[in-house]
Design an enzyme around this catalytic site. Sequence first.
Site, PDB file in Angstrom:
ATOM      1  N   GLY A   1     -18.123   8.028  -2.167  1.00 15.71           N
ATOM      2  CA  GLY A   1     -17.018   8.015  -3.125  1.00 15.71           C
ATOM      3  C   GLY A   1     -17.248   6.925  -4.159  1.00 15.71           C
ATOM      4  O   GLY A   1     -18.369   6.424  -4.318  1.00 15.71           O
ATOM      5  N   ASN A   2     -16.190   6.531  -4.853  1.00 20.55           N
ATOM      6  CA  ASN A   2     -16.316   5.518  -5.903  1.00 20.55           C
ATOM      7  C   ASN A   2     -16.996   4.251  -5.389  1.00 20.55           C
ATOM      8  O   ASN A   2     -17.915   3.723  -6.013  1.00 20.55           O
ATOM      9  CB  ASN A   2     -14.936   5.199  -6.490  1.00 20.55           C
ATOM     10  CG  ASN A   2     -14.977   3.975  -7.408  1.00 20.55           C
ATOM     11  OD1 ASN A   2     -15.823   3.871  -8.276  1.00 20.55           O
ATOM     12  ND2 ASN A   2     -14.078   3.032  -7.181  1.00 20.55           N
TER      13      ASN A   2
ATOM     14  N   GLY B   1     -20.645   6.572   2.903  1.00 17.76           N
ATOM     15  CA  GLY B   1     -19.619   6.871   1.902  1.00 17.76           C
ATOM     16  C   GLY B   1     -20.242   7.170   0.561  1.00 17.76           C
ATOM     17  O   GLY B   1     -21.159   6.474   0.122  1.00 17.76           O
TER      18      GLY B   1
ATOM     19  N   GLY C   1     -18.784   3.540  -2.372  1.00 17.87           N
ATOM     20  CA  GLY C   1     -20.128   3.663  -1.806  1.00 17.87           C
ATOM     21  C   GLY C   1     -21.177   3.932  -2.875  1.00 17.87           C
ATOM     22  O   GLY C   1     -22.253   3.309  -2.889  1.00 17.87           O
TER      23      GLY C   1
ATOM     24  N   LYS D   1       0.856  -1.190   0.000  1.00 18.55           N
ATOM     25  CA  LYS D   1       0.000   0.000   0.000  1.00 18.55           C
ATOM     26  C   LYS D   1       0.883   1.227   0.000  1.00 18.55           C
ATOM     27  O   LYS D   1       2.019   1.180   0.462  1.00 18.55           O
ATOM     28  CB  LYS D   1      -0.874   0.024   1.252  1.00 18.55           C
ATOM     29  CG  LYS D   1      -2.112   0.885   1.106  1.00 18.55           C
ATOM     30  CD  LYS D   1      -3.231   0.099   0.452  1.00 18.55           C
ATOM     31  CE  LYS D   1      -4.492   0.910   0.319  1.00 18.55           C
ATOM     32  NZ  LYS D   1      -5.626   0.018  -0.019  1.00 18.55           N
TER      33      LYS D   1
HETATM   34  N1  GLU Z   1      -7.273   0.269  -3.043  1.00 15.46           N
HETATM   35  C1  GLU Z   1      -8.063  -0.892  -3.322  1.00 15.46           C
HETATM   36  C2  GLU Z   1      -8.159  -1.772  -2.091  1.00 15.46           C
HETATM   37  O1  GLU Z   1      -8.017  -1.335  -0.983  1.00 15.46           O
HETATM   38  C3  GLU Z   1      -7.625  -1.624  -4.571  1.00 15.46           C
HETATM   39  C4  GLU Z   1      -6.207  -2.045  -4.643  1.00 15.46           C
HETATM   40  C5  GLU Z   1      -5.759  -2.506  -6.019  1.00 15.46           C
HETATM   41  O2  GLU Z   1      -6.555  -2.444  -6.947  1.00 15.46           O
HETATM   42  O3  GLU Z   1      -4.607  -2.904  -6.129  1.00 15.46           O
HETATM   43  O4  GLU Z   1      -8.451  -2.933  -2.202  1.00 15.46           O
END
Ligand code: GLU
Length: 406
Positions: free
Chosen positions: A216-217, A214, A219, A103
Amino acid sequence: MQNPFQNGMSQLDKVAKIKDFGNEFIMRLREPDRDIKVSIPVKMDDGSIKIFEGYRVEYNNALGPYKGGIRYHKDTEINEVKALAFWMTLKCAVAGIPMGGGKGGIAVDPKELSKGELERLSRGWVRRFADILGPKKDVPAPDVNTTPEIMAWMADEYAKITGDETGATFTGKPLDKGGSAGRGPATGLGGFYVFNSLRAQLGLPEKCSVVVQGFGNVGLNAAQIFIENGHKIIAISDSKGGTYNENGLDIEKLIEHKKKTGSLADFENGKNLTNKELLETLCDVLVPAAFENQITEANAGKVSAKVILELANGPITPEADEILFKKGIPVIPDILANSGGVTVSYFEWDQNLKDEHWSEKEVFDKLLPMMNDAAQKTFKKAKEYSTDLRRGAFIVALERIQEKIK
Ligand code: GLU
């Protein structure tokens, strides 16, 4: 705020109590392979230089390249990124994709930057981390406040630095820049597939009343998909507050209302409510789709949903988990419920490496059986160990990772 990484570790400890994975394996999962903090100087529009803090945590790559999004938020800090990277490790394993967990993030409120500043900051993040990224090494993606456009800037910067032509180092790109069809709604849709797979087993009615935290994308897509499938959204909120209508909200009208007024407040067909009230609303399914630590010891006792579907990462603290378990409210955990996003990211990576383009139908046809399979494996595991779905999902994931390490 409660330390999300400690929350992740206490979830891990709870699982280690019901299944013996051996001390060495658990110790190994208590630390990321590496966590890196960098400073990113950005030339602002007024000519001054501002320094931002950026992060990448590579948690574990037993199953494949590190995989996980990049979050832009003013409160982003290393413990949050570590927790999210830990959860990504388990999420990819539950979903059954050949990816590890990572992350990234930048401590910034993107709303305070101009578009040019945001682009320079995003390219700056890539320059700092280019050495450790790559299709077979570490593959970032969007997360909170990061968009397909930002992924395109990042992919472009990475290609400039390294000459990589696959485009497979970043996922969540726009469709015309190597993105995959269906990546936008993937997290919400995957969550719906998981819910649908478990609905009857969890004793939910055919048509449910749903509350979403939420806008955002994740929710928003989830809300639209639940409605398309005959359920009703009786309340939804953004960071400032929400709106409620027991007969169901018209989400398209609500989107227009927010565009016009900047908030969900005073919607003509809804009653205003705070985020606190929203989480306590009587409903069949509560869908936290915003941030960590929303349901805690303080409010878990007041949750009046029959089931919780965690589309955010880490919205329920371990203490709250215990309270909900005792109340008999099943939680469909984040690492299962929101794994549709990273699964379609994996499809994007795969298409880029093979130079293929799959239609949206092909993508969704591949996603559905994977989500069903992950949901049913989790349900079975929870039954086998007479435990909750979170621990069930952890065991599914840990078994896969341990098997691979062996
Ligand atoms: N940010 C998203 C998650 O928390 C997607 C991560 C990704 O697509 O690599 O699962």
